[in-house]
Design a protein around this motif. Structure first.
Motif, PDB file in Angstrom:
ATOM      1  N   LEU A  52      23.062  22.488  78.930  1.00 31.48           N
ATOM      2  CA  LEU A  52      24.095  21.750  78.207  1.00 31.48           C
ATOM      3  C   LEU A  52      23.691  20.292  77.996  1.00 31.48           C
ATOM      4  O   LEU A  52      23.959  19.719  76.939  1.00 31.48           O
ATOM      5  CB  LEU A  52      25.432  21.837  78.941  1.00 31.48           C
ATOM      6  CG  LEU A  52      26.151  23.178  78.806  1.00 31.48           C
ATOM      7  CD1 LEU A  52      27.314  23.259  79.780  1.00 31.48           C
ATOM      8  CD2 LEU A  52      26.634  23.376  77.382  1.00 31.48           C
ATOM      9  N   SER A  53      23.036  19.702  78.979  1.00 28.96           N
ATOM     10  CA  SER A  53      22.611  18.305  78.848  1.00 28.96           C
ATOM     11  C   SER A  53      21.599  18.143  77.716  1.00 28.96           C
ATOM     12  O   SER A  53      21.604  17.131  77.003  1.00 28.96           O
ATOM     13  CB  SER A  53      22.024  17.793  80.161  1.00 28.96           C
ATOM     14  OG  SER A  53      20.903  18.579  80.547  1.00 28.96           O
ATOM     15  N   GLU A  54      20.728  19.131  77.510  1.00 35.57           N
ATOM     16  CA  GLU A  54      19.759  19.074  76.415  1.00 35.57           C
ATOM     17  C   GLU A  54      20.461  19.196  75.058  1.00 35.57           C
ATOM     18  O   GLU A  54      20.107  18.502  74.103  1.00 35.57           O
ATOM     19  CB  GLU A  54      18.727  20.191  76.554  1.00 35.57           C
ATOM     20  CG  GLU A  54      17.827  20.053  77.764  1.00 35.57           C
ATOM     21  CD  GLU A  54      16.980  21.280  78.012  1.00 35.57           C
ATOM     22  OE1 GLU A  54      15.836  21.085  78.457  1.00 35.57           O
ATOM     23  OE2 GLU A  54      17.439  22.417  77.762  1.00 35.57           O
ATOM     24  N   ILE A  55      21.449  20.079  75.000  1.00 32.60           N
ATOM     25  CA  ILE A  55      22.214  20.243  73.768  1.00 32.60           C
ATOM     26  C   ILE A  55      22.960  18.955  73.451  1.00 32.60           C
ATOM     27  O   ILE A  55      22.953  18.484  72.307  1.00 32.60           O
ATOM     28  CB  ILE A  55      23.168  21.446  73.872  1.00 32.60           C
ATOM     29  CG1 ILE A  55      22.346  22.742  73.984  1.00 32.60           C
ATOM     30  CG2 ILE A  55      24.119  21.499  72.686  1.00 32.60           C
ATOM     31  CD1 ILE A  55      23.155  23.964  74.341  1.00 32.60           C
ATOM     32  N   ALA A  56      23.581  18.358  74.449  1.00 32.21           N
ATOM     33  CA  ALA A  56      24.304  17.099  74.245  1.00 32.21           C
ATOM     34  C   ALA A  56      23.357  16.013  73.740  1.00 32.21           C
ATOM     35  O   ALA A  56      23.697  15.260  72.822  1.00 32.21           O
ATOM     36  CB  ALA A  56      24.975  16.657  75.541  1.00 32.21           C
TER      37      ALA A  56
END
Length: 125
Positions: free
Chosen positions: A39-43
C-alpha cells in the motif's frame, strides 16, 4: 498545464466506460506492472496519503480487480496483487489511455511530435 489537463480529461472520459476512476486505474497499473505492491508503494506512485491508497485499493478489491495477500518477507505487511479480472481491466484501460494520447497528439505532424518530445525532455533533464 492546459494541455496536460486536456489530456487527462480525455483519459477520464475513456475510463468511464469501465467505471474506473483515474486513481483506481493508476493503482491497478502500479500493481500490474510491478506484479505486486505494498500500500505504501501505491500511495507513493499516486502521490496520495496511505489512508487514501487504502480506500482506492478497497474499492478495487470490492470489484474483484485486486486481492490482498500477506507479504512473505514481512508478516506485518500486505501485498496487493491483481486478479485475472484486474489484469484484463488494466489491459483495456491502458489501451484506452494510449488511444486517448494518440488522438490528442495526432493533431501534430511527426516532426512536430518529435520536436515537442525533445523540448519536454530537455525541460525535464
Amino acid at each position: 498545464m492546459q494541455a496536460g489537463r486536456a489530456l487527462r480529461r480525455r483519459w477520464w472520459t475513456a475510463l468511464e466506460e469501465w467505471d474506473v476512476s483515474p486513481h483506481q486505474a493508476r493503482a491497478l497499473r502500479t500493481v500490474c506492472v510491478q506484479g505486486e505492491a505494498r500500500l505504501s508503494e501505491i500511495a507513493a506512485k499516486l502521490r496520495i496519503a496511505p489512508r487514501s491508497a487504502t480506500e482506492v485499493v478497497d474499492s478495487l478489491e470490492q470489484r474483484g480487480l485486486v486481492e490482498r495477500r500477506p507479504d512473505p518477507a514481512d508478516r506485518r505487511a500486505v501485498l496487493v496483487v491483481a486478479t485475472d479480472a484486474g489484469r484484463e481491466t488494466y489491459a483495456v484501460t491502458d489501451h484506452a489511455r494510449h488511444a486517448a494520447a494518440a488522438e490528442f497528439f495526432g493533431r501534430l505532424s511527426d516532426p512536430e511530435r518529435e520536436q515537442l518530445a525533445t523540448l519536454l525532455h530537455r525541460l525535464l533533464d
